[in-house]
Scaffold this motif. Structure first.
Motif, PDB file in Angstrom:
ATOM      1  N   SER A 252       0.855  -1.331  -0.135  1.00 43.13           N
ATOM      2  CA  SER A 252      -0.216   0.007  -0.063  1.00 43.13           C
ATOM      3  C   SER A 252       0.897   1.173   0.210  1.00 43.13           C
ATOM      4  CB  SER A 252      -0.859   0.101   1.199  1.00 43.13           C
ATOM      5  OG  SER A 252      -1.796   1.164   1.242  1.00 43.13           O
ATOM      6  N   ALA A 253       1.816   1.399   0.903  1.00 44.34           N
ATOM      7  CA  ALA A 253       2.957   2.146   1.008  1.00 44.34           C
ATOM      8  C   ALA A 253       3.637   2.340  -0.532  1.00 44.34           C
ATOM      9  CB  ALA A 253       3.672   2.195   2.176  1.00 44.34           C
ATOM     10  N   ALA A 254       3.862   1.418  -0.840  1.00 39.31           N
ATOM     11  CA  ALA A 254       4.784   1.449  -2.134  1.00 39.31           C
ATOM     12  C   ALA A 254       4.015   2.081  -3.547  1.00 39.31           C
ATOM     13  CB  ALA A 254       5.182  -0.034  -2.672  1.00 39.31           C
ATOM     14  N   LEU A 255       2.681   1.874  -3.494  1.00 37.47           N
ATOM     15  CA  LEU A 255       1.967   2.558  -4.506  1.00 37.47           C
ATOM     16  C   LEU A 255       2.170   4.115  -4.522  1.00 37.47           C
ATOM     17  CD1 LEU A 255      -1.311   0.432  -4.108  1.00 37.47           C
ATOM     18  CD2 LEU A 255       0.333   0.510  -6.098  1.00 37.47           C
ATOM     19  N   GLU A 256       2.560   4.738  -3.349  1.00 42.94           N
ATOM     20  CA  GLU A 256       2.487   6.302  -3.429  1.00 42.94           C
ATOM     21  C   GLU A 256       4.175   6.605  -3.202  1.00 42.94           C
ATOM     22  OE1 GLU A 256       0.007   8.050  -3.841  1.00 42.94           O
ATOM     23  OE2 GLU A 256      -1.305   6.346  -4.207  1.00 42.94           O
ATOM     24  N   ALA A 257       4.947   5.551  -2.849  1.00 43.08           N
ATOM     25  CA  ALA A 257       6.343   5.989  -2.414  1.00 43.08           C
ATOM     26  C   ALA A 257       6.769   6.844  -3.645  1.00 43.08           C
ATOM     27  CB  ALA A 257       7.028   4.652  -2.329  1.00 43.08           C
ATOM     28  N   LYS A 258       7.740   7.883  -3.101  1.00 42.58           N
ATOM     29  CA  LYS A 258       8.228   8.833  -4.086  1.00 42.58           C
ATOM     30  C   LYS A 258       9.573   8.455  -4.361  1.00 42.58           C
ATOM     31  CE  LYS A 258       4.749  11.771  -4.172  1.00 42.58           C
ATOM     32  NZ  LYS A 258       3.971  11.124  -3.584  1.00 42.58           N
ATOM     33  N   ALA A 259      10.370   7.368  -3.758  1.00 44.25           N
ATOM     34  CA  ALA A 259      11.690   7.119  -4.089  1.00 44.25           C
ATOM     35  C   ALA A 259      11.846   6.810  -5.636  1.00 44.25           C
ATOM     36  CB  ALA A 259      12.122   5.922  -3.018  1.00 44.25           C
ATOM     37  N   TRP A 260      13.014   7.042  -6.162  1.00 45.09           N
ATOM     38  CA  TRP A 260      13.126   7.059  -7.541  1.00 45.09           C
ATOM     39  C   TRP A 260      12.819   5.462  -8.180  1.00 45.09           C
ATOM     40  CZ3 TRP A 260      16.584   4.056 -10.133  1.00 45.09           C
ATOM     41  CH2 TRP A 260      17.688   3.756  -9.194  1.00 45.09           C
ATOM     42  N   PRO A 261      13.326   4.481  -7.283  1.00 41.10           N
ATOM     43  CA  PRO A 261      13.276   3.097  -7.826  1.00 41.10           C
ATOM     44  C   PRO A 261      11.532   2.840  -8.036  1.00 41.10           C
ATOM     45  CG  PRO A 261      14.979   3.342  -6.107  1.00 41.10           C
ATOM     46  CD  PRO A 261      14.322   4.380  -6.188  1.00 41.10           C
ATOM     47  N   PHE A 262      10.969   3.275  -6.924  1.00 42.87           N
ATOM     48  CA  PHE A 262       9.407   3.056  -6.978  1.00 42.87           C
ATOM     49  C   PHE A 262       8.735   3.743  -8.230  1.00 42.87           C
ATOM     50  CE2 PHE A 262       9.867   1.463  -2.588  1.00 42.87           C
ATOM     51  CZ  PHE A 262       9.220   0.341  -2.949  1.00 42.87           C
ATOM     52  N   GLU A 263       9.145   4.813  -8.579  1.00 40.33           N
ATOM     53  CA  GLU A 263       8.517   5.736  -9.620  1.00 40.33           C
ATOM     54  C   GLU A 263       8.952   4.923 -10.893  1.00 40.33           C
ATOM     55  OE1 GLU A 263      10.441   9.653  -9.296  1.00 40.33           O
ATOM     56  OE2 GLU A 263       9.085  10.289  -7.992  1.00 40.33           O
ATOM     57  N   GLU A 264      10.185   4.320 -11.153  1.00 44.38           N
ATOM     58  CA  GLU A 264      10.502   3.474 -12.211  1.00 44.38           C
ATOM     59  C   GLU A 264       9.673   2.150 -12.220  1.00 44.38           C
ATOM     60  OE1 GLU A 264      13.052   4.220 -14.725  1.00 44.38           O
ATOM     61  OE2 GLU A 264      12.120   6.024 -14.003  1.00 44.38           O
ATOM     62  N   ALA A 265       9.716   1.529 -11.078  1.00 47.50           N
ATOM     63  CA  ALA A 265       8.750   0.295 -10.937  1.00 47.50           C
ATOM     64  C   ALA A 265       7.532   0.330 -11.388  1.00 47.50           C
ATOM     65  CB  ALA A 265       9.051  -0.242  -9.482  1.00 47.50           C
ATOM     66  N   ARG A 266       6.652   1.775 -11.056  1.00 52.44           N
ATOM     67  CA  ARG A 266       5.428   1.971 -11.350  1.00 52.44           C
ATOM     68  C   ARG A 266       5.080   1.714 -12.873  1.00 52.44           C
ATOM     69  NH1 ARG A 266       5.468   4.751  -6.228  1.00 52.44           N
ATOM     70  NH2 ARG A 266       5.753   6.563  -7.224  1.00 52.44           N
ATOM     71  N   ARG A 267       6.212   2.375 -13.618  1.00 46.74           N
ATOM     72  CA  ARG A 267       6.103   2.215 -15.112  1.00 46.74           C
ATOM     73  C   ARG A 267       6.104   0.835 -15.725  1.00 46.74           C
ATOM     74  NH1 ARG A 267      10.097   4.643 -18.751  1.00 46.74           N
ATOM     75  NH2 ARG A 267      11.850   4.340 -17.211  1.00 46.74           N
ATOM     76  N   LEU A 268       6.678  -0.020 -15.002  1.00 53.05           N
ATOM     77  CA  LEU A 268       6.717  -1.488 -15.380  1.00 53.05           C
ATOM     78  C   LEU A 268       5.149  -2.206 -14.907  1.00 53.05           C
ATOM     79  CD1 LEU A 268      10.040  -2.716 -14.389  1.00 53.05           C
ATOM     80  CD2 LEU A 268       9.011  -2.649 -16.713  1.00 53.05           C
ATOM     81  N   VAL A 269       4.625  -1.637 -13.722  1.00 59.67           N
ATOM     82  CA  VAL A 269       3.481  -1.957 -13.303  1.00 59.67           C
ATOM     83  C   VAL A 269       2.265  -1.517 -14.347  1.00 59.67           C
ATOM     84  CG1 VAL A 269       1.529  -1.738 -11.628  1.00 59.67           C
ATOM     85  CG2 VAL A 269       4.001  -2.121 -10.868  1.00 59.67           C
ATOM     86  N   ARG A 270       2.392  -0.454 -14.916  1.00 60.19           N
ATOM     87  CA  ARG A 270       1.517   0.257 -15.908  1.00 60.19           C
ATOM     88  C   ARG A 270       1.668  -0.630 -17.208  1.00 60.19           C
ATOM     89  NH1 ARG A 270       2.816   5.202 -13.425  1.00 60.19           N
ATOM     90  NH2 ARG A 270       4.583   5.606 -14.802  1.00 60.19           N
ATOM     91  N   ARG A 271       2.866  -1.033 -17.574  1.00 56.60           N
ATOM     92  CA  ARG A 271       3.361  -1.730 -18.645  1.00 56.60           C
ATOM     93  C   ARG A 271       2.527  -3.166 -18.838  1.00 56.60           C
ATOM     94  NH1 ARG A 271       7.895  -1.695 -22.079  1.00 56.60           N
ATOM     95  NH2 ARG A 271       8.469  -3.701 -22.884  1.00 56.60           N
ATOM     96  N   TYR A 272       2.171  -3.770 -17.703  1.00 58.86           N
ATOM     97  CA  TYR A 272       1.366  -4.814 -17.565  1.00 58.86           C
ATOM     98  C   TYR A 272       0.141  -4.757 -16.860  1.00 58.86           C
ATOM     99  CZ  TYR A 272       5.441  -6.965 -19.877  1.00 58.86           C
ATOM    100  OH  TYR A 272       6.554  -7.134 -20.779  1.00 58.86           O
ATOM    101  N   ALA A 273      -0.437  -3.669 -16.888  1.00 56.26           N
ATOM    102  CA  ALA A 273      -1.656  -3.473 -16.054  1.00 56.26           C
ATOM    103  C   ALA A 273      -2.775  -4.211 -16.637  1.00 56.26           C
ATOM    104  CB  ALA A 273      -2.211  -2.129 -16.125  1.00 56.26           C
ATOM    105  N   GLU A 274      -2.927  -4.537 -17.741  1.00 58.49           N
ATOM    106  CA  GLU A 274      -4.000  -5.291 -18.373  1.00 58.49           C
ATOM    107  C   GLU A 274      -3.636  -6.771 -18.347  1.00 58.49           C
ATOM    108  OE1 GLU A 274      -5.089  -4.134 -22.125  1.00 58.49           O
ATOM    109  OE2 GLU A 274      -5.546  -1.950 -21.559  1.00 58.49           O
ATOM    110  N   ALA A 275      -2.571  -7.433 -18.630  1.00 58.60           N
ATOM    111  CA  ALA A 275      -2.136  -8.751 -18.455  1.00 58.60           C
ATOM    112  C   ALA A 275      -0.765  -8.857 -18.145  1.00 58.60           C
ATOM    113  CB  ALA A 275      -2.638  -9.345 -19.862  1.00 58.60           C
ATOM    114  N   PRO A 276      -0.381 -10.202 -17.425  1.00 55.46           N
ATOM    115  CA  PRO A 276       1.054 -10.272 -17.240  1.00 55.46           C
ATOM    116  C   PRO A 276       1.789 -10.633 -18.666  1.00 55.46           C
ATOM    117  CG  PRO A 276      -0.183 -12.095 -16.407  1.00 55.46           C
ATOM    118  CD  PRO A 276      -1.266 -11.134 -16.852  1.00 55.46           C
ATOM    119  N   PRO A 277       3.106 -10.368 -18.846  1.00 56.42           N
ATOM    120  CA  PRO A 277       3.774 -10.787 -19.903  1.00 56.42           C
ATOM    121  C   PRO A 277       3.714 -12.425 -20.200  1.00 56.42           C
ATOM    122  CG  PRO A 277       5.532 -10.477 -18.051  1.00 56.42           C
ATOM    123  CD  PRO A 277       3.963 -10.233 -17.586  1.00 56.42           C
ATOM    124  N   GLU A 278       3.564 -12.539 -21.537  1.00 55.62           N
ATOM    125  CA  GLU A 278       3.496 -13.880 -21.998  1.00 55.62           C
ATOM    126  C   GLU A 278       4.614 -14.754 -21.755  1.00 55.62           C
ATOM    127  OE1 GLU A 278       2.579 -14.343 -26.121  1.00 55.62           O
ATOM    128  OE2 GLU A 278       0.828 -12.585 -26.390  1.00 55.62           O
TER     129      GLU A 278
END
Length: 532
Positions: free
Chosen positions: A6-32
């Motif tokens: 829950s805290a990670a969803l709002e974390a401002k540390a740059w690794p979390f900002e980068e990680a959320r880009r990957l979360v959005r990349r597979y928001a609809e379905a996980p990678p094949e």
């Protein structure tokens, strides 16, 4: 959802900002392919260095942040471009003349000048893996030679052949006129010499999966683009690798931004989504110039680890990756002390604060307790004032200050004492310059000496600090920092120094009195420090 996620969803540390880009990349379905793939690249024409550590450490930080946000499995591949040709002989290896005969051979066919492995590429790959293993990185090693020869890139190499014109359309505008005239994304491995050839592609046969090129002697040869018979130029190769492996995330130095932009376009031309990419700033030396392996400026990995812990280096890598920073010896004490400050803060922080704490990223969420009851900078001051030459001398002072501490129970502090002694001998001692006290300073130092001689209470750092403050005020130092500057310059021979009450408590009241006596007698200026 647990507290950390829950805290990670709002974390401002740059690794979390980068990680959320990957979360959005597979928001609809996980990678094949079933996992998110992180990649770091390595050119094995040289030995692993501090930049290699930084890239793998930072990529790992993003990987762990992603794992805090998602249940999708992850992998990290450390890819060695060991099929590239040897363009020049590195200046820091033996057998310089012999290696000249191996120029243009793939690195995995170049003789090993150290005589320990089957090839120079294999030697440097082994060094890379040992290097990464020493720091406990979790990764999978990948060799370009093995991947090419085993056919793991065959399907995508055939697609490069099929879409040759599209790749050329992307690459040619980035090249000079002379290079444009001879450029091909395919570099044949000559069946005659074994050399990696940078020659034009004369014919393409998509249906046969082959190209035709001319050898330096003029003979035209047809070879397949599969099975390790060719190597791609590095920019198309980078893109092809992204496409073939399904790389989801890669970071690189700022100087590679134009190359990465070309790679993104080529990856799309091959019909595959490019990875999420991140560029970081390079380090500068003490003069503000970019650190270069060929120049040998800046600070090496081995040098940092002579004077400080790997974790302090990880902290340096974590901080502001998009900001150019000086990587020089004088940043080491601050990095050591800041690392332990973050460790000490961690237990009392809530989930959100911990995710913003660098040690969460350095230790993948499981930060150890700090055993540094004496800061690194104070150890340096102690070594200076005590004229210490070995760790036992330092531990004599430390045990008096913290009776519960010892090398066995405080291994981090014990290691830091060794680091500090080496740092003191190599950097502090040669730069020490004592000056004599002026008339007002002599009066204040005499007053401080007398108050210490009359001190009857425990050696409490705060009480001693208050007394030092009082002496400075009563002797008219304005601003008060001029009084502390005098203490550092006259007693320690340095422009800056520790919180002085804590220093007295650690060094000892009798020892501090002796230090003041030596300064007032002028023996510090002449080089006869207490203990000599």
């Amino acid at each position: 959802m647990d507290e950390t996620r829950s805290a990670a969803l709002e974390a401002k540390a740059w690794p979390f900002e980068e990680a959320r880009r990957l979360v959005r990349r597979y928001a609809e379905a996980p990678p094949e392919k079933g996992y998110v793939l992180f990649e770091t690249g390595y050119g094995p024409s040289g030995l692993p260095h501090i930049g290699t550590f930084g890239e793998v450490a930072r990529t790992t930080m993003v990987r762990r942040a992603f794992e805090a946000l998602s249940d999708i499995p992850t992998r990290l591949i450390c890819f060695s471009d060991d099929m590239d040709g040897l363009r020049k002989v590195p200046g820091n290896v033996p057998m310089q003349e012999a290696l000249k005969a191996d120029l243009n051979l793939p690195l995995t066919r170049v003789r090993d000048p150290f005589g320990t492995h089957a090839s120079f590429g294999a030697h440097n790959n082994a060094r890379l893996c040992a290097f990464l293993d020493a720091f406990g990185f979790e990764y999978e090693f990948a060799s370009a030679t093995e991947y090419y020869r085993a056919g793991r890139f065959d399907a995508m190499l055939l697609r490069v052949l099929e879409r040759f014109d599209a790749v050329m359309e992307i690459m040619l505008p980035s090249l000079g006129a002379d290079r444009q005239a001879t450029y091909s994304p395919f570099m044949p491995i000559s069946p005659k010499t074994g050399h990696v050839l940078q020659v034009p592609t004369l014919e393409r046969h998509v249906e046969r999966g082959t190209i035709v090129y001319a050898e330096p002697d003029g003979e035209r040869i047809e070879i397949p683009v599969t099975g390790g018979h060719v190597k791609l130029q590095w920019k198309p190769d980078w893109a092809m690798r992204w496409a073939a492996l399904g790389v989801d995330y890669e970071m690189f130095g700022k100087d590679l931004i134009p190359s990465a932009e070309l790679g993104v376009r080529i990856c799309r031309a091959l019909g595959c989504p490019p990875p999420e990419i991140f560029n970081y700033e390079h380090f500068n030396d003490e003069k503000g110039q970019k650190i270069s392996k060929s120049k040998g400026n800046g600070l090496s990995m081995e040098e940092w680890l002579t004077y400080a812990s790997p974790e302090s280096l990880s902290l340096f890598m974590y901080a502001k990756p998009k900001t150019a920073k000086r990587l020089h010896f004088d940043v080491i004490p601050k990095a050591m002390d800041e690392y332990h400050q973050h460790l000490r803060a961690f237990p009392g922080q809530d989930a959100a604060q911990r995710l913003a704490n660098p040690v969460w990223h350095i230790h993948q969420g499981a930060a150890p307790a700090s055993d540094m009851v004496v800061p690194y900078s104070m150890l340096l001051n102690l070594a200076s004032a005590a004229n210490a030459h070995d760790e036992n001398a330092l531990w004599g002072f430390i045990r008096r200050y913290a009776p519960e501490a010892g090398p066995e129970t405080h291994p981090g502090l014990d290691a830091a004492a060794g680091y500090a002694l080496r740092y003191f001998e190599d950097f502090v001692r040669p730069a020490k310059t004592y000056r004599p006290a002026d008339e007002r300073e002599r009066a204040a130092l005499g007053d401080l000496r007398d108050r210490l001689a009359a001190w009857s209470g425990p050696a409490d750092p705060e009480a001693l600090q208050a007394m030092v403050f009082a002496v400075g005020k009563e002797h008219g130092f304005e601003p008060l920092r001029a009084w502390f500057a005098a203490l550092y310059e006259v007693l320690l021979g340095e422009a800056q120094g520790p919180r002085f009450g804590g220093f007295i408590a650690l060094f000892g009241i009798p020892e501090t009195i002796a230090l003041i006596d030596a300064a007032l007698a002028g023996s510090l200026v002449t080089g006869a420090a207490p203990g000599d």
